[in-house]
Design a protein around this motif. Structure first.
Motif, PDB file in Angstrom:
ATOM      1  N   ALA A   1       0.871  -1.173   0.000  1.00 44.31           N
ATOM      2  CA  ALA A   1       0.000   0.000   0.000  1.00 44.31           C
ATOM      3  C   ALA A   1       0.909   1.224   0.000  1.00 44.31           C
ATOM      4  N   ASP A   2       0.326   2.386  -0.256  1.00 40.57           N
ATOM      5  CA  ASP A   2       1.150   3.597  -0.313  1.00 40.57           C
ATOM      6  C   ASP A   2       1.966   3.777   0.957  1.00 40.57           C
ATOM      7  N   ASP A   3       1.383   3.380   2.083  1.00 43.22           N
ATOM      8  CA  ASP A   3       2.030   3.602   3.379  1.00 43.22           C
ATOM      9  C   ASP A   3       2.384   2.298   4.087  1.00 43.22           C
ATOM     10  N   LYS A   4       2.532   1.201   3.325  1.00 45.53           N
ATOM     11  CA  LYS A   4       2.790  -0.081   3.977  1.00 45.53           C
ATOM     12  C   LYS A   4       3.746  -0.932   3.147  1.00 45.53           C
ATOM     13  N   ILE A   5       4.792  -1.430   3.816  1.00 44.22           N
ATOM     14  CA  ILE A   5       5.775  -2.324   3.201  1.00 44.22           C
ATOM     15  C   ILE A   5       5.798  -3.614   4.001  1.00 44.22           C
ATOM     16  N   GLN A   6       5.821  -4.754   3.313  1.00 45.86           N
ATOM     17  CA  GLN A   6       5.927  -6.049   3.961  1.00 45.86           C
ATOM     18  C   GLN A   6       7.098  -6.819   3.363  1.00 45.86           C
ATOM     19  N   ALA A   7       7.567  -7.828   4.094  1.00 47.89           N
ATOM     20  CA  ALA A   7       8.675  -8.657   3.619  1.00 47.89           C
ATOM     21  C   ALA A   7       8.376 -10.110   3.943  1.00 47.89           C
ATOM     22  N   TYR A   8       8.638 -10.991   2.975  1.00 49.99           N
ATOM     23  CA  TYR A   8       8.328 -12.416   3.093  1.00 49.99           C
ATOM     24  C   TYR A   8       9.589 -13.248   2.880  1.00 49.99           C
ATOM     25  N   TYR A   9       9.638 -14.396   3.549  1.00 49.79           N
ATOM     26  CA  TYR A   9      10.659 -15.375   3.212  1.00 49.79           C
ATOM     27  C   TYR A   9      10.458 -15.773   1.751  1.00 49.79           C
ATOM     28  N   ASN A  10      11.525 -15.731   0.994  1.00 49.66           N
ATOM     29  CA  ASN A  10      11.466 -15.939  -0.456  1.00 49.66           C
ATOM     30  C   ASN A  10      11.499 -17.424  -0.781  1.00 49.66           C
ATOM     31  N   ALA A  11      10.410 -18.123  -0.458  1.00 43.92           N
ATOM     32  CA  ALA A  11      10.353 -19.566  -0.696  1.00 43.92           C
ATOM     33  C   ALA A  11       8.907 -20.002  -0.848  1.00 43.92           C
ATOM     34  N   CYS A  12       8.638 -20.816  -1.871  1.00 42.57           N
ATOM     35  CA  CYS A  12       7.308 -21.374  -2.075  1.00 42.57           C
ATOM     36  C   CYS A  12       6.983 -22.341  -0.938  1.00 42.57           C
ATOM     37  N   LEU A  13       5.735 -22.320  -0.460  1.00 45.30           N
ATOM     38  CA  LEU A  13       5.324 -23.186   0.641  1.00 45.30           C
ATOM     39  C   LEU A  13       4.956 -24.588   0.168  1.00 45.30           C
ATOM     40  N   HIS A  14       5.069 -24.816  -1.130  1.00 42.50           N
ATOM     41  CA  HIS A  14       4.822 -26.155  -1.675  1.00 42.50           C
ATOM     42  C   HIS A  14       6.093 -27.009  -1.544  1.00 42.50           C
ATOM     43  N   ARG A  15       7.110 -26.698  -2.370  1.00 42.04           N
ATOM     44  CA  ARG A  15       8.345 -27.484  -2.294  1.00 42.04           C
ATOM     45  C   ARG A  15       9.595 -26.608  -2.213  1.00 42.04           C
ATOM     46  N   GLY A  16       9.406 -25.364  -1.792  1.00 45.64           N
ATOM     47  CA  GLY A  16      10.538 -24.546  -1.377  1.00 45.64           C
ATOM     48  C   GLY A  16      11.239 -23.726  -2.428  1.00 45.64           C
ATOM     49  N   THR A  17      10.814 -23.759  -3.671  1.00 45.86           N
ATOM     50  CA  THR A  17      11.490 -23.004  -4.722  1.00 45.86           C
ATOM     51  C   THR A  17      11.417 -21.503  -4.442  1.00 45.86           C
ATOM     52  N   LYS A  18      12.506 -20.786  -4.742  1.00 41.39           N
ATOM     53  CA  LYS A  18      12.468 -19.332  -4.605  1.00 41.39           C
ATOM     54  C   LYS A  18      11.394 -18.753  -5.525  1.00 41.39           C
TER      55      LYS A  18
ATOM     56  N   TYR B   1       8.315  -5.218 -10.567  1.00 40.25           N
ATOM     57  CA  TYR B   1       6.902  -5.018 -10.234  1.00 40.25           C
ATOM     58  C   TYR B   1       6.188  -6.360 -10.350  1.00 40.25           C
ATOM     59  N   ALA B   2       5.258  -6.619  -9.439  1.00 41.40           N
ATOM     60  CA  ALA B   2       4.510  -7.876  -9.478  1.00 41.40           C
ATOM     61  C   ALA B   2       3.079  -7.653  -9.009  1.00 41.40           C
ATOM     62  N   GLU B   3       2.144  -8.338  -9.644  1.00 43.83           N
ATOM     63  CA  GLU B   3       0.765  -8.376  -9.168  1.00 43.83           C
ATOM     64  C   GLU B   3       0.515  -9.635  -8.352  1.00 43.83           C
ATOM     65  N   GLU B   4       1.468 -10.568  -8.436  1.00 46.70           N
ATOM     66  CA  GLU B   4       1.424 -11.796  -7.646  1.00 46.70           C
ATOM     67  C   GLU B   4       2.835 -12.353  -7.583  1.00 46.70           C
ATOM     68  N   PHE B   5       3.055 -13.260  -6.632  1.00 44.81           N
ATOM     69  CA  PHE B   5       4.317 -13.976  -6.554  1.00 44.81           C
ATOM     70  C   PHE B   5       4.028 -15.444  -6.857  1.00 44.81           C
ATOM     71  N   LYS B   6       4.372 -15.851  -8.092  1.00 42.14           N
ATOM     72  CA  LYS B   6       4.055 -17.197  -8.556  1.00 42.14           C
ATOM     73  C   LYS B   6       5.321 -18.040  -8.616  1.00 42.14           C
ATOM     74  N   CYS B   7       5.216 -19.256  -8.105  1.00 39.91           N
ATOM     75  CA  CYS B   7       6.340 -20.182  -8.141  1.00 39.91           C
ATOM     76  C   CYS B   7       6.589 -20.640  -9.581  1.00 39.91           C
ATOM     77  N   PRO B   8       7.840 -20.554 -10.059  1.00 41.40           N
ATOM     78  CA  PRO B   8       8.126 -20.963 -11.440  1.00 41.40           C
ATOM     79  C   PRO B   8       8.136 -22.474 -11.641  1.00 41.40           C
ATOM     80  N   PHE B   9       8.046 -23.261 -10.549  1.00 43.65           N
ATOM     81  CA  PHE B   9       8.130 -24.712 -10.654  1.00 43.65           C
ATOM     82  C   PHE B   9       6.750 -25.325 -10.905  1.00 43.65           C
ATOM     83  N   HIS B  10       5.782 -25.093 -10.005  1.00 43.75           N
ATOM     84  CA  HIS B  10       4.453 -25.711 -10.140  1.00 43.75           C
ATOM     85  C   HIS B  10       3.308 -24.701 -10.201  1.00 43.75           C
ATOM     86  N   GLY B  11       3.632 -23.402 -10.126  1.00 45.38           N
ATOM     87  CA  GLY B  11       2.619 -22.394 -10.368  1.00 45.38           C
ATOM     88  C   GLY B  11       1.802 -21.960  -9.167  1.00 45.38           C
TER      89      GLY B  11
END
Length: 468
Positions: free
Chosen positions: A106-123, A132-142
């Protein structure tokens, strides 16, 4: 026995200062444009004189303890707000084996996530990337997540009845901002960033206006030394006379000032435009001016360097730099003190960041351990220039990644004189790493005053590694 030796033996630990020389504060007090309170303060504390164990630099198991107890519990500079100015912008910050996606939600909000898919761990995003991203999609299984970290899609959801999407959000780390910097912390129970830095430092940084600067140059290079050795090379001016003889003529190295603030911040002030105490009487004021170098010596091209009778090199240099930096940055620096214009101010923010809030050396250093080799570390140099008063805010410079064999002078935009200084600083580090591993002596011996920042820093390292 000489008077100097008698004086030394009669003093208590930490009381000795460069004999017969003006102090940093006495030099600054003679400036024409007076310095603010944060410059004029002093806060030294004697912290003992015992050796510091070398194990911390040479043992892999010590590095593992740092990952477990230090890096996971401290506030770290991850990026600047200018890296992620719009909603959806993200920046990947890596720390050894850790990786984080820092994004504006948001304009006034920044968040940070562990850079790992919760499926099988791919960055979810590659290291050293931003965009820029509208989503963070895993390149392995989607599998994908919204930018606020909530789960968006589980491919073949019918095969995962045990996955509750509302509970499958990306794990977060804490985020706070300060003076345009974005800091992260993996420890949910850590003190706030303000508490961590302490009231003295907060009063200082709130005076600098660093949020009104932008990254004009960003250079990275892997150095063949432990990250702590890499940092400690920049914590004192004691090495100047031997390592940087070309700048000693115009650098008050041996009478620099050293201060500590709480557990996580320390600094030095090294005056420029004055003779090194090691060279007193060997050069004139005109010699000092003629041999003066700063981190952007190109601005001095063609400047009148002839001193008038009674004029000091320091005052002429402050006047010249104020005028030239004002024009170069399209900024009004008339109210900025001579000391802020000219001198080297270096603040260490534990564990791995240096801030240089001055105008002639407007830098940030960041040091990070190599993911798999404790004998290597990543060194980064950022130059933060004032945002111009007119026109759009400049975009932050993209990083220039140097190979280990390359000179800092090869980075486009790097001042050659300053590149030489960085080369000299880092060329010592391989020999130091190798020497500590070869030494029969199990520790390093530090000066009580000129190397107090190293002792202060390593005391904090000891505390965290011990799990305190």
């Amino acid at each position: 026995m000489s008077d100097q030796v008698l004086e030394k033996t009669s003093q208590k630990g930490g009381e000795a200062r460069c004999p017969g020389e003006p102090t940093t504060q006495e030099i600054i007090a003679n400036d024409k444009v007076k310095a603010p309170g944060w410059v004029c303060s002093e806060n030294y504390e004697f912290m003992g004189d015992e050796d510091i164990s070398s194990d911390r630099y040479i043992r892999a198991d010590y590095a593992q303890k740092e990952y477990d107890n230090l890096w996971a519990r401290t506030w770290q500079f991850a990026c600047r707000e200018e890296h992620i100015p719009e909603v959806g912008d993200y920046y990947v910050y890596d720390l050894g084996r850790y990786s984080f996606i820092v994004t504006r939600v948001a304009d006034d909000k920044i968040q940070a996530y562990y850079n790992a898919c919760l499926h099988r761990g791919t960055k979810l995003r590659p290291s050293n990337s931003e965009g820029y991203a509208e989503e963070f999609k895993c390149p392995f299984h989607g599998w994908s997540w919204n930018i606020d970290g909530s789960n968006k899609d589980v491919i073949c959801e019918w095969d995962f009845p045990h996955v509750e999407k509302e509970k499958f959000g990306l794990p977060q780390v804490r985020v706070e901002t300060l003076a345009g910097f974005v800091f992260i912390n993996m420890d949910a129970n850590a003190p706030s960033l303000e508490e961590y830095m302490g009231p003295e430092f907060m009063a200082h940084i709130n005076s600098w206006g660093l949020e009104n600067r932008y990254i004009a140059l960003h250079v990275t290079k892997m150095i063949p030394a432990n990250w702590k050795l890499n940092m400690e090379a920049f914590m004192e001016a004691y090495h100047v006379i031997e390592t940087h003889p070309q700048v000693a003529v115009s650098n008050g190295d041996a009478n620099s000032q050293y201060d500590t603030y709480g557990e996580h911040v320390n600094r030095f002030i090294s005056t420029l435009g004055v003779i090194s105490p090691h060279l007193r009487g060997q050069y004139t004021e005109q010699d000092i001016l003629d041999q003066f170098t700063v981190g952007d010596s190109s601005v001095l091209a063609g400047a009148d360097r002839k001193l008038a009778e009674g004029e000091t090199a320091r005052q002429r240099m402050a006047d010249m730099l104020r005028s030239m930096f004002s024009a170069a940055a399209d900024a009004d620096l008339s109210g900025v003190s001579d000391s802020e214009i000219l001198d080297c101010f270096s603040y260490t923010l534990f564990p791995n960041t240096f801030l240089f809030p001055g105008i002639s050396l407007p830098m940030v250093y960041r040091f990070r351990p190599h993911p798999t080799d404790h004998r290597q570390s990543l060194y980064e140099v950022f130059f933060l220039r004032p945002v111009p008063q007119t026109g759009p805010r400049p975009d932050p410079a993209s990083p220039i990644h140097l190979e280990p064999h390359q000179s800092f002078k090869e980075a486009e935009g790097m001042d050659p004189g300053f590149g030489d200084i960085l080369d000299q600083d880092t060329e010592n580090l391989l020999l130091q790493q190798q020497g500590l591993e070869a030494s029969a002596k199990p520790g390093i011996t530090l000066g009580n005053y000129q190397e107090i920042r190293i002792r202060h820093f390593e005391y904090a390292v000891d505390k965290y590694v011990a799990g305190k």
